[in-house]
Design an enzyme around this catalytic site. Structure first.
Site, short mmCIF file in Angstrom:
data_model
loop_
_atom_site.label_atom_id
_atom_site.label_comp_id
_atom_site.label_asym_id
_atom_site.label_seq_id
_atom_site.Cartn_x
_atom_site.Cartn_y
_atom_site.Cartn_z
N HIS A 1 77.03 23.32 32.22
CA HIS A 1 77.06 24.35 31.18
C HIS A 1 75.67 24.67 30.65
O HIS A 1 75.52 25.47 29.73
CB HIS A 1 77.98 23.91 30.04
N CYS B 1 81.60 19.69 35.95
CA CYS B 1 82.60 20.75 36.08
C CYS B 1 82.22 21.60 37.30
O CYS B 1 81.27 21.27 38.02
CB CYS B 1 82.64 21.59 34.79
#
Length: 762
Positions: free
Chosen positions: A698, A730
């Site tokens: 992120h 992720c």
């Protein structure tokens, strides 16, 4: 006359204008001033939309360039020391460094932790505090935006995150008591409220959403201390806003606080109205949250009107009406969705329409004829939805009713399965993989857009996707990953992609909702019974596996996440809808296995997000949520390895449920928390395998080998090496190839270093 108000409006714009402005600024294509000008234009547009839809009072300071909790920390100067020099040099750069990290000019900063905003899919940045924390006002954002709204001729109400909820939602990095900082914090709130009064604000909405959580005596003492202190200062009237659930045992506290009004959520907790009316004094106003700020269905206006009248009969002009919560969680405007079937579109209300519904209710209480005409139309739409063949499928209901215990368990315990899987997969210690997606470049998005607009044929589009998939597979082979993925270039979104191939789902063109920062999602609308007409992912997983001898991981989004990240029908229990999704995905899992895919990841990042806010409600939810995952995963043979993935979750309270899912491997976010989230798995002695993320996707910063190795060593200090996988936090969809290459090469090198260290220790 009843006042129609709103607690907050979507920030991103009808066509994601904020996203485009932010990303242009981040790329260096526009200046800070141009970014602020774009933000101001959006605010003015949103205020006009609300006024024209029927709002008497519009919210201000609900807008944010990234996140309202980060805005509050920034406003209060609760800025960790490592960011301070950058903030002082360039406020915008420092602000976004807190949100996204910073890696340039010889400065390397991690972003703040990110976690879910209560039980929504919105992410907030977690402020970092410490025992010696000081506070002061930095800038005048709430005042400036109030004056901006007033200059537009609007009656505006500033929105602030309340002091107690701010502290409770923050993190004490030194383990100190966050509430002990309240005495230092309150003078800053008092100063801000005084400035707002001087600017002309009559009311301020002060959000204390933590009042719908389980709160203890210390929390109650903090609320009393805070609001009694603020009662003694020169300030506007305060509307204390609660939402996402009932006040419950916190009601006496909320009712006694020296504020001027109270907002309650009557969508999530309609049963609390009479108790709240009884508890409030003779002077306070009550704000009724009558339409759902978190879902897209038109309100049952008859029911809402009955509720409204009950309050109006007792409180008269002291009643205001509003959505249940901020409309941040729904798209902007349903009127533009002309591609939807007419009947389905007539059932929907986005942010603009929800304010219009409140206007109808206010006009109905005044006895205006136009309101009753609208009510008649709403009744017809409700009845049509209840009776629609589009909604109900007998075969789906029969299949759900036939689920039995045998459908919910793997054939053997994990230890036996792991042995069978190792015989088949031959994985090294610290096996490496990714979470699924690879960068969705401009070329990938452009090809998808051209295919949708019929500028590319199906044959041309699939040839493009095959080339991208092969390039991705070769890259993974070249850098030495152990379990590969196909890259998901055919997928637009991890929920939307599946919903488009399932019966019972509908999709919007512009139904965007902010997830965090510039990241927007377009949640599917589950309007009817769910079933799978045909395989959804098999073609691309089979093709990718044909390109390599290494294990290829099939990628699915789990049933709870599909449910949580969709707008879900409200005419049956969510548990029933979740089981329908699980059965559809179970069919896909079995088809993947039959196609030769023996590693299958079923992502459930939303499992923790769906947890009810009150502990007494947890067991019921976790029972059907875990059952739905097991229903999806349990039909395969022992040698097929089931993975799941969860991100930005606090696992301490649900670790038993996570273990009960019985996935062979779970990958989790741990890089921003520096492996802190792993503590729950350690204390519980989690029996299966774990992939603690070592690369924060992120943020645009690229970690090096030493940094990743340090994180893995922390994990290996508390878990068995044979339990550990190595992976990013992720999926890599939102990142660029340059940073992904560098980060994954470093990640593989760190795994090899860990194997070398393990060999030496052996």
């Amino acid at each position: 006359m009843t006042t129609v108000t709103n607690l907050g409006f979507p920030r991103i714009g009808p066509r994601r204008e904020l996203k485009h402005a932010l990303e242009s600024y981040w790329r260096g294509e526009t200046t800070s001033q141009q970014l602020e000008e774009a933000a101001s234009a959006l605010r003015q547009k949103h205020w006009t939309l609300q006024r024209d839809a029927g709002a008497d009072v519009v919210p201000c300071n609900d807008f944010s360039l990234y996140d309202h909790v980060l805005d509050t920390a920034f406003l209060l100067d609760a800025i960790p020391e490592r960011y301070r020099s950058l903030v002082e040099r360039d406020a915008h750069a420092g602000y976004f460094a807190l949100a996204r990290g910073w890696q340039r000019d010889g400065i390397d900063l991690h972003a703040l932790e990110m976690t879910k905003w209560f039980d929504t899919n919105y992410h907030y940045l977690v402020p970092e505090l410490h025992a010696e924390q000081s506070f002061r006002l930095r800038g005048d954002k709430p005042v400036a935006e109030y004056l901006e709204a007033r200059a537009q001729g609007l009656d505006a109400r500033p929105v602030l995150l309340g002091p107690v909820s701010f502290l409770l939602l923050s993190k004490a990095v030194d383990g100190s008591d966050r509430l002990a900082l309240l005495e230092r914090l309150l003078p800053v709130y008092a100063e801000l409220l005084a400035k707002l009064k001087q600017a002309g604000a009559e009311w301020v909405q002060i959000d204390e959403p933590c009042l719908v959580l389980d709160q203890d005596g210390d929390d109650h003492a903090a609320y009393r201390s805070a609001y009694h202190a603020l009662a003694t200062v020169e300030r506007p009237k305060l509307l204390l806003a609660t939402y996402f659930g009932p006040l419950g045992e916190n009601l006496p506290l909320a009712a006694e606080l020296p504020v001027d009004g109270l907002h309650i959520d009557l969508v999530r907790a309609p049963e609390q109205l009479d108790a709240v009316l009884d508890a409030l004094g003779e002077e306070k106003i009550i704000s009724l949250g009558l339409v759902d700020g978190r879902n897209v269905w038109r309100a049952d206006l008859d029911r809402a009107l009955r509720t409204f009248r009950r309050a109006h009969d007792r409180f008269g002009k002291r009643v205001q009406i509003a959505p249940s919560c901020s409309l941040l969680h729904v798209p902007v405007d349903a009127s533009v969705e002309n591609a939807l079937p007419a009947d389905l579109k007539s059932w929907l209300a986005f942010a603009t329409q929800k304010i219009g519904e409140l206007r109808v209710l206010a006009d109905a209480v005044k006895g205006l004829v136009r309101a009753y005409t609208t009510l008649d139309t709403a009744r017809e739409q409700q009845l049509a939805r209840q009776q629609s063949e589009r909604v109900h499928r007998a075969a789906v209901a029969e299949r759900v009713a036939a689920i039995d215990a045998a459908d919910l368990s793997r054939r053997s315990p994990h230890a036996a399965r792991k042995a069978a899987q190792q015989q088949h997969l031959h994985l090294p210690l610290f096996p490496t993989t990714t979470i699924g997606s690879f960068p969705q470049t401009h070329e990938v998005r452009e090809a998808r857009a051209q295919f949708k607009s019929r500028k590319l044929s199906i044959e041309e589009y699939e040839a493009f996707l095959e080339a991208e998939t092969e390039r991705c597979v070769r890259f993974q082979e070249d850098i030495g990953l152990d379990v590969l993925v196909h890259g998901e270039f055919e997928r637009n979104d991890m929920v939307e992609y599946f919903g488009e191939q399932l019966d019972g789902f509908a999709f919007t063109k512009l139904g965007w909702v902010q997830s965090y920062g510039s990241r927007c999602v377009k949640p599917p609308i589950i309007y009817g019974d769910v079933q799978r007409p045909a395989p959804m992912t098999v073609r691309w997983s089979r093709y990718a596996q044909s390109l390599t001898k290494r294990a290829m991981k099939g990628m699915l989004t789990g049933p709870v996440t599909v449910l949580q990240w969709s707008f879900v029908r409200d005419d049956q229990p969510r548990s029933t809808t979740c089981r329908q999704i699980a059965l559809a995905l179970r069919d896909e899992v079995l088809d993947l296995e039959a196609a030769g895919i023996h590693v299958i990841q079923i992502d459930e990042p939303a499992l923790r997000e769906g947890l009810p806010l009150r502990r007494k409600d947890w067991s019921e939810y976790l029972a059907w949520a875990v059952e739905s995952f097991r229903l999806t995963a349990s039909g395969v043979e022992d040698a097929t390895q089931i993975h799941t993935h969860m991100c930005y979750s606090e696992f301490n309270d649900i670790i038993e449920a996570v273990a009960a899912m019985d996935a062979d491997v779970i990958s989790i976010e741990t890089s921003r928390s520096r492996m802190e989230l792993l503590d729950a798995f350690v204390r519980f002695r989690y029996p299966n395998d774990i992939g603690p993320g070592v690369y924060d996707i992120h943020s645009p910063r690229v970690p090096n080998v030493e940094e990743m190795t340090e994180l893995l060593q922390k994990a290996a200090d508390v878990l068995k090496p044979e339990q550990l996988w190595v992976n990013p936090d992720c999926g890599l969809k939102t990142r660029g190839w340059t940073e992904v290459r560098a980060a994954l090469v470093a990640m593989v090198a760190s795994a090899r270093r860990m194997r070398e260290l393990a060999a030496v220790e052996a």
